[in-house]
Write a protein that holds these residues in place. Structure first.
Motif, PDB file in Angstrom:
ATOM      1  N   PRO A 625       6.701  -7.480   0.767  1.00  0.00           N
ATOM      2  CA  PRO A 625       7.626  -7.612   1.849  1.00  0.00           C
ATOM      3  C   PRO A 625       6.244  -8.423   2.694  1.00  0.00           C
ATOM      4  N   CYS A 626       4.735  -7.145   1.910  1.00  0.00           N
ATOM      5  CA  CYS A 626       3.861  -8.020   3.311  1.00  0.00           C
ATOM      6  C   CYS A 626       3.407  -9.634   2.643  1.00  0.00           C
ATOM      7  N   LYS A 627       3.396 -10.452   1.619  1.00  0.00           N
ATOM      8  CA  LYS A 627       3.614 -11.880   1.383  1.00  0.00           C
ATOM      9  C   LYS A 627       4.367 -13.309   2.105  1.00  0.00           C
ATOM     10  N   LYS A 628       5.109 -11.895   2.185  1.00  0.00           N
ATOM     11  CA  LYS A 628       6.544 -13.117   2.488  1.00  0.00           C
ATOM     12  C   LYS A 628       5.895 -13.042   4.427  1.00  0.00           C
ATOM     13  N   HIS A 629       5.714 -11.584   4.962  1.00  0.00           N
ATOM     14  CA  HIS A 629       5.702 -12.053   6.777  1.00  0.00           C
ATOM     15  C   HIS A 629       4.520 -12.163   7.002  1.00  0.00           C
ATOM     16  N   ARG A 630       3.587 -12.338   6.096  1.00  0.00           N
ATOM     17  CA  ARG A 630       2.324 -12.808   6.796  1.00  0.00           C
ATOM     18  C   ARG A 630       1.657 -13.921   6.998  1.00  0.00           C
ATOM     19  N   THR A 654      10.871 -13.783  13.585  1.00  0.00           N
ATOM     20  CA  THR A 654      10.278 -12.875  13.595  1.00  0.00           C
ATOM     21  C   THR A 654       9.312 -12.242  14.881  1.00  0.00           C
ATOM     22  N   ASN A 655       9.419 -11.595  15.740  1.00  0.00           N
ATOM     23  CA  ASN A 655       9.191 -10.406  16.150  1.00  0.00           C
ATOM     24  C   ASN A 655       7.718  -9.635  16.180  1.00  0.00           C
ATOM     25  N   VAL A 656       6.037  -9.840  16.471  1.00  0.00           N
ATOM     26  CA  VAL A 656       5.259  -9.721  16.481  1.00  0.00           C
ATOM     27  C   VAL A 656       4.647  -9.206  17.580  1.00  0.00           C
ATOM     28  N   THR A 657       4.039  -7.604  17.396  1.00  0.00           N
ATOM     29  CA  THR A 657       3.413  -6.863  18.518  1.00  0.00           C
ATOM     30  C   THR A 657       2.061  -6.451  18.575  1.00  0.00           C
ATOM     31  N   VAL A 686       5.934  -3.768   8.612  1.00  0.00           N
ATOM     32  CA  VAL A 686       6.997  -4.664   8.919  1.00  0.00           C
ATOM     33  C   VAL A 686       8.114  -3.260  10.165  1.00  0.00           C
ATOM     34  N   LEU A 687       8.390  -3.043  10.772  1.00  0.00           N
ATOM     35  CA  LEU A 687       8.691  -1.521  11.389  1.00  0.00           C
ATOM     36  C   LEU A 687      10.179  -1.876  10.567  1.00  0.00           C
ATOM     37  N   LYS A 688      11.146  -2.793  11.114  1.00  0.00           N
ATOM     38  CA  LYS A 688      12.109  -3.111  10.700  1.00  0.00           C
ATOM     39  C   LYS A 688      12.884  -4.399  10.481  1.00  0.00           C
ATOM     40  N   GLU A 689      13.431  -4.503   9.540  1.00  0.00           N
ATOM     41  CA  GLU A 689      14.487  -5.902   9.457  1.00  0.00           C
ATOM     42  C   GLU A 689      16.187  -5.916  10.011  1.00  0.00           C
ATOM     43  N   GLU A 690      16.739  -6.686  10.005  1.00  0.00           N
ATOM     44  CA  GLU A 690      17.954  -6.419  10.988  1.00  0.00           C
ATOM     45  C   GLU A 690      18.407  -7.302  10.674  1.00  0.00           C
ATOM     46  N   GLY A 691      18.894  -7.986   9.200  1.00  0.00           N
ATOM     47  CA  GLY A 691      19.710  -9.747   9.802  1.00  0.00           C
ATOM     48  C   GLY A 691      18.549 -10.082   9.144  1.00  0.00           C
ATOM     49  N   THR A 692      18.574 -11.332   9.876  1.00  0.00           N
ATOM     50  CA  THR A 692      17.531 -12.503  10.394  1.00  0.00           C
ATOM     51  C   THR A 692      16.335 -11.505  11.116  1.00  0.00           C
ATOM     52  N   LEU A 693      16.050 -10.830  11.956  1.00  0.00           N
ATOM     53  CA  LEU A 693      15.633 -10.302  13.124  1.00  0.00           C
ATOM     54  C   LEU A 693      14.172  -9.772  12.166  1.00  0.00           C
ATOM     55  N   VAL A 694      13.211  -9.683  12.488  1.00  0.00           N
ATOM     56  CA  VAL A 694      12.143  -8.764  11.592  1.00  0.00           C
ATOM     57  C   VAL A 694      11.274  -8.437  12.524  1.00  0.00           C
ATOM     58  N   TYR A 695      10.732  -6.821  12.935  1.00  0.00           N
ATOM     59  CA  TYR A 695       9.965  -6.252  13.636  1.00  0.00           C
ATOM     60  C   TYR A 695       8.158  -5.913  12.740  1.00  0.00           C
ATOM     61  N   ILE A 696       7.435  -6.637  13.921  1.00  0.00           N
ATOM     62  CA  ILE A 696       6.206  -6.334  13.213  1.00  0.00           C
ATOM     63  C   ILE A 696       5.235  -6.157  13.934  1.00  0.00           C
ATOM     64  N   VAL A 697       4.113  -5.146  13.918  1.00  0.00           N
ATOM     65  CA  VAL A 697       3.304  -4.861  14.742  1.00  0.00           C
ATOM     66  C   VAL A 697       2.528  -5.261  13.986  1.00  0.00           C
ATOM     67  N   VAL A 698       1.085  -5.163  14.178  1.00  0.00           N
ATOM     68  CA  VAL A 698      -0.147  -5.828  13.788  1.00  0.00           C
ATOM     69  C   VAL A 698      -1.634  -5.636  14.664  1.00  0.00           C
ATOM     70  N   MET A 699      -3.076  -5.245  14.198  1.00  0.00           N
ATOM     71  CA  MET A 699      -4.018  -4.857  14.464  1.00  0.00           C
ATOM     72  C   MET A 699      -5.182  -5.650  14.626  1.00  0.00           C
ATOM     73  N   ASP A 700      -5.343  -5.384  15.930  1.00  0.00           N
ATOM     74  CA  ASP A 700      -5.764  -6.102  16.907  1.00  0.00           C
ATOM     75  C   ASP A 700      -7.692  -6.601  15.635  1.00  0.00           C
ATOM     76  N   LYS A 701      -7.789  -8.352  15.508  1.00  0.00           N
ATOM     77  CA  LYS A 701      -8.530  -8.814  14.435  1.00  0.00           C
ATOM     78  C   LYS A 701     -10.240  -7.882  14.924  1.00  0.00           C
ATOM     79  N   GLN A 702     -10.017  -7.885  16.413  1.00  0.00           N
ATOM     80  CA  GLN A 702     -11.548  -7.385  16.936  1.00  0.00           C
ATOM     81  C   GLN A 702     -11.741  -6.626  16.051  1.00  0.00           C
ATOM     82  N   GLU A 703     -10.802  -5.548  16.815  1.00  0.00           N
ATOM     83  CA  GLU A 703     -10.440  -4.436  16.842  1.00  0.00           C
ATOM     84  C   GLU A 703     -10.763  -3.743  14.808  1.00  0.00           C
ATOM     85  N   ILE A 704     -10.427  -4.551  14.362  1.00  0.00           N
ATOM     86  CA  ILE A 704     -10.483  -4.286  12.794  1.00  0.00           C
ATOM     87  C   ILE A 704     -11.166  -4.313  12.197  1.00  0.00           C
ATOM     88  N   ALA A 705     -12.626  -5.961  13.114  1.00  0.00           N
ATOM     89  CA  ALA A 705     -13.727  -6.232  12.640  1.00  0.00           C
ATOM     90  C   ALA A 705     -15.250  -5.161  12.484  1.00  0.00           C
TER      91      ALA A 705
END
Length: 777
Positions: A625-630, A654-657, A686-705
């Protein structure tokens, strides 16, 4: 001797094109500067000539009629006028191979005669077959050293005639055996010339030896064993002075004196038995003998070599040539002390073998039998009298292995009635066009049969259009042949239209440039004759100035042609040099291009990041999942990454928040992924996958930095603190140790003073002596 062998081997390696396997690739620039059909087809095997009238036009020279076949066809030459002779092989005699030697005519080598038609530089191949027939006859000549050290050997050989015959009789029913002996030249320093020693060279006067001699033929080849026993039994030992013997003299005479020995055209074996080394060319000068061996038979009526005091010993090379020409296979039966010497000699003599002879020759029968098996199981195909300018190589297809492009054919471990196949590659130099039919022979060493190869050079053109004083040549001012006029004396030009005494009119050769014919040709009879690869009325079109791909103009004729400096590519190629193939067959498998993970460029897959191999079908970890949706996570959240320019196409489902670290608890399913992005680390889930729909949350790059910086700073401070603790602990340990050592040192000093005061055995000095010359001042 090793040095000679090395030079000979290097010489073979220098034969042009001896690899034998390389094919001549079609080229477009090999057919240049030839003004006649004969010169054209002799210049290169890929060159052809167009004999059509008016084939050249627009400033082209007649030399442009010479080009590759594809080039001429492209320029409009029809097959009828295309002169392109091809080499051929015509087997003229091919008698079937025999299974045994009981037939009236035994055939072991096929074919027997071949006619090869050959163009200069062209490689032509033909097959040669060999099969050793069962029961092939054998002639064995036993040549023995009769110097005094071989005394006990002679006694054993007198008893072994029937045993030798019986051992070979197991191989063939037709066996003949003969005998000869040798000592050395009968002059000083090889033998003693004292009259008594010439009569009896034995070390002891009480022992009888026969007078020394160089070589004596005792018994011609015969199947009468009784006669062999009687003649050998009558032999007596002789003697000489120095250690080396005259064995090479004896071998040469035994090879060239065919009528005396009685050699048949069968397998010829010469057994050379000795317990010492041999004299060779140059040694004869010690006895005043300087004339080199003439290679002829010099046996008198008694069978003795009576010219040994006139001719020097033969060289190893001379002897090898004579033995090979006579088809004789030597078996060197020598004692263990000289095995290495004769092995070096054997390397220089084709089809020879060395065996260890016991001190009394008691194992000679087994030695001969083993040596014959070794010789007969090795098949060597070689050429004889190859004309200068011809080259040849062999591909050997043996029962257990194969070799390619060798200077001669060779197979080992071949059994009786086992077929061996050789492919012979033949080519010749351009210089051979001056010669008529040439011939050479092929044979298998040790057998008398030969294959005759006749070679007919293909250097002349048969256009079939010859016209004397042709109307095409300005109505009889020249002879016409192969599309070209040969003008009569006093005339010139393409159609003999000009006379030398007429002034050339250059008006038709000038254009806008400052040079006639654009500086790429010469003006003749008011017309431009352009250089090679240049055409046009004013030589303004250069067909050799296009880009090249892999060394070929416009990638070669199969990809495109050069037209006035621009490549005109065939329908399936593109690019300025026609280097890019439009075909996608190499990229496609199961109807999918590059496995859906890349694009086809010049018939090669350009894979997406992470994918590799020819069809982009492999990607370690790409299906997690990690490589697939990176890639979709990065392009949707930040607009970067390998899919940034096609994000809407590949990541539409793909829906990314983007969230902050404080919101990291959003959602309950899925593990957090950390993947390397284009310029920083991606942390998403990856929160969930419903058929072809994928819901993902990603942390902000600056905060991670920022979090990463804080983490690194904490790690650095922690490492510094631990380092300081280690230094303090180390100093405390060193200080404690030093204090203990100093305390122990003080205790030792105290003990030393106590011993000096209280030791009852201690006495001070009782006598004092002053030096009267000592001055205290």
């Amino acid at each position: 001797m090793k040095f000679v062998a090395l030079i000979w081997g290097l010489g073979l390696l220098q034969i042009p094109g001896s690899s034998g396997n390389k094919e001549i690739k079609p080229q477009t620039d090999v057919c240049t500067h030839t003004v006649s059909c004969t010169e054209c087809i002799s210049s290169h095997p890929n060159c052809a000539w167009c004999s059509a009238k008016n084939f050249t036009h627009g400033g082209e020279q007649e030399a442009s009629r010479c080009a590759t076949r594809l080039e001429l066809l492209r320029r409009g030459c029809d097959e009828e006028h295309l002169i392109n002779p091809q080499g051929s092989v015509n087997v003229q005699q091919d008698t079937p191979l025999s299974d045994n030697a009981e037939q009236e005519t035994v055939t072991q080598l096929a074919p027997q005669r071949v006619l090869v038609r050959l163009r200069p530089g062209e490689r032509t191949k033909f097959q040669v077959r060999f099969k050793r027939a069962e029961g092939y006859p054998i002639d064995l000549y036993y040549l023995m050293d009769l110097s005094y050290s071989m005394k006990d050997d002679l006694e054993n050989v007198k008893k072994l005639g029937s045993d030798i015959h019986a051992a070979l009789h197991g191989v063939t029913k037709s066996v003949r055996i003969g005998f000869g002996s040798f000592v050395d030249k009968t002059v000083l320093p090889y033998v003693s010339t004292v009259s008594s020693k010439l009569q009896n060279p034995c070390p002891s006067r009480t022992e009888r030896c026969q007078p020394p001699f160089s070589y004596r033929h005792v018994l011609s080849l015969t199947s009468n064993l009784t006669l062999f026993q009687l003649r050998v039994s009558a032999e007596n030992i002789s003697g000489n002075l120095d250690a080396p013997e005259g064995g090479l003299d004896a071998m040469l005479q035994a090879a060239v004196c065919t009528n005396h020995i009685g050699w048949r055209n069968v397998t010829r074996l010469l057994v050379f038995a000795s317990d010492d080394v041999f004299h060779t060319a140059g040694d004869g000068k010690l006895g005043g003998i300087y004339l080199p061996s003439d290679g002829r038979c010099h046996l008198n009526e008694n069978g003795e070599y009576d010219r040994s005091h006139i001719y020097d010993y033969p060289s190893v090379g001379h002897l090898a040539q004579v033995l090979s020409a006579a088809n004789i296979q030597p078996i060197f039966a020598v004692t263990s002390s000289f095995i290495s010497t004769y092995q070096e000699l054997s390397e220089l003599i084709p089809k020879s073998v060395v065996g260890e002879l016991k001190e009394d020759s008691s194992n000679v029968v087994n030695l001969i039998s083993e040596a014959y098996n070794n010789l007969s199981s090795t098949v060597n195909l070689e050429h004889l009298h190859l004309p200068r300018g011809f080259h040849i190589s062999y591909d050997s297809h043996c029962p257990n292995s194969s070799t390619y492009g060798q200077p001669r054919g060779q197979c080992s471990g071949v059994r009786i009635n086992q077929l061996v196949d050789f492919q012979v590659t033949l080519w010749m130099d351009k210089t051979m066009c001056k010669h008529e039919l040439q011939s050479f022979r092929l044979r298998v060493l040790g057998f008398s049969e030969e294959l005759r190869v006749d070679v007919e050079p293909l250097c002349d053109c048969d256009c079939g259009d010859e016209e004397a004083f042709s109307d095409y040549c300005s109505k009889g001012l020249g002879n016409y042949s192969c599309g070209v006029c040969s003008c009569s004396e006093g005339h010139r030009g393409k159609n003999c239209e000009c006379r030398p005494d007429e002034d050339d009119t250059e008006a038709g050769c000038w254009g806008e440039g400052s040079l006639p014919c654009s500086g790429r040709g010469r003006c003749e009879c008011g017309h431009c004759l352009c250089n090679i690869h240049v055409r046009g009325k004013l030589c303004d079109c250069d067909d050799a100035s296009c880009e090249r791909h892999e060394g070929h103009l416009c990638g070669g004729i199969s990809r495109g042609v050069c037209n006035c400096g621009t490549c005109e590519c065939s329908s399936n190629y593109t690019g300025s040099a026609c280097s890019c193939s439009g075909d996608t067959s190499a990229c496609t498998a199961n109807g999918e291009v590059c496995s859906g993970h890349g694009r086809c460029v010049c018939n090669k897959c350009d894979c997406d990041t992470g994918y590799f191999n020819r069809l982009c079908s492999e990607c370690p970890g790409c299906q997690t999942p990690c490589k697939k949706h990176r890639n979709c996570t990065e392009c949707k959240a930040f607009g970067t990454g390998p899919l940034s320019d096609k994000c809407s196409l590949f990541c539409e489902h793909t829906n990314v928040t983007v969230i902050q670290a404080s919101e990291s608890g959003v959602g309950e399913s899925g593990e957090w992924c950390q993947e390397k992005g284009t310029d920083s680390l991606l942390t998403f889930r990856v929160l969930k996958e419903e058929g072809t729909l994928v819901y993902i949350v990603v942390m902000d790059k600056q905060e991670i930095a920022d979090q990463t910086q804080n983490l690194i700073l904490g790690l650095v401070l922690g490492i510094v603190f631990i380092g300081l603790l280690f230094i303090v602990a180390y100093r405390i340990a060193v200080e404690t140790f030093d204090r203990k050592e100093y305390k122990r040192f003080q205790q030792e000093r105290m003990n030393e003073e106590w011993n000096k005061t209280n030791n009852p055995l201690y006495q001070s000095a009782t006598t004092t002596v002053l030096n009267p010359n000592f001055n205290q001042d």
